[in-house]
Design an enzyme around this catalytic site. Structure first.
Site, PDB file in Angstrom:
ATOM      1  N   THR A 292       8.158  25.645  46.268  1.00 60.39           N
ATOM      2  CA  THR A 292       7.815  25.048  44.974  1.00 60.39           C
ATOM      3  C   THR A 292       6.631  24.094  45.109  1.00 60.39           C
ATOM      4  O   THR A 292       5.737  24.072  44.259  1.00 60.39           O
ATOM      5  CB  THR A 292       9.026  24.326  44.364  1.00 60.39           C
ATOM      6  OG1 THR A 292      10.082  25.283  44.179  1.00 60.39           O
ATOM      7  CG2 THR A 292       8.683  23.679  43.028  1.00 60.39           C
ATOM      8  N   CYS A 293       6.612  23.341  46.183  1.00 60.73           N
ATOM      9  CA  CYS A 293       5.529  22.383  46.399  1.00 60.73           C
ATOM     10  C   CYS A 293       4.182  23.092  46.530  1.00 60.73           C
ATOM     11  O   CYS A 293       3.172  22.628  45.998  1.00 60.73           O
ATOM     12  CB  CYS A 293       5.803  21.555  47.654  1.00 60.73           C
ATOM     13  SG  CYS A 293       7.373  20.664  47.607  1.00 60.73           S
TER      14      CYS A 293
END
Length: 160
Positions: free
Chosen positions: A48-49
């Site tokens: 996600t990052c």
């Protein structure tokens, strides 16, 4: 206890790379007399990052700066070399200040630690975004586990 709106940012420091050299940036240098968007992610190069969070900040950085932000900073409990490589890989150079909190000391002072041991990540920082004006937190958003909504670039822009 986690920091809250109205609190001053704690004293401490971050590891950064300046011209390829290891350096230390004090929290007071980052936050005093400045408006800062301060984002924490659980880890560099994590899904996600890397797919959403940092790319969104990079894409919307000019809009944040146009709203009077002096610095956009991204912190993770990773080493300084990983943070620098991750930022460069995703085009953050010159837009986002990449901060390493390798031992989770600053994250701990914020009261925002995340136990990632069951995922093989060890101690990390929660996903959160702060807007800090002259060292004081004026906005705080913390994601629920496995969520990505209140800390994305669009949500930060709305809070500015």
């Amino acid at each position: 206890m986690p920091v809250k709106v109205g609190d001053r940012m704690p004293h401490g420091s971050f590891a950064v790379l300046e011209n390829g050299e290891l350096a230390t940036l004090s929290a007071s240098s980052l936050f005093d007399n400045r408006k800062v968007v301060f984002v924490s992610v659980p880890g560099a190069f994590t899904p996600t990052c890397s797919m959403h969070h940092l790319p969104g900040l990079v894409a919307r950085a000019d809009e944040m700066l146009a709203k009077g932000v002096d610095t956009i900073a991204c912190m993770a409990v990773n080493d300084v070399y990983v943070m620098s490589a991750w930022g460069s890989h995703l085009g953050a150079d010159g837009k986002i200040l990449m901060l390493a909190d390798g031992e989770a000391e600053y994250t701990g002072k914020l009261g925002m630690l995340l136990d990632g041991h069951r995922l093989g990540l060890g101690t990390r920082g929660q996903r959160f975004a702060l807007i800090v004006e002259d060292g004081v937190i004026v906005h705080k958003a913390v994601e629920e586990p496995a969520c990505f909504d209140v800390t994305k670039a669009e949500s930060i822009l709305a809070a500015l």
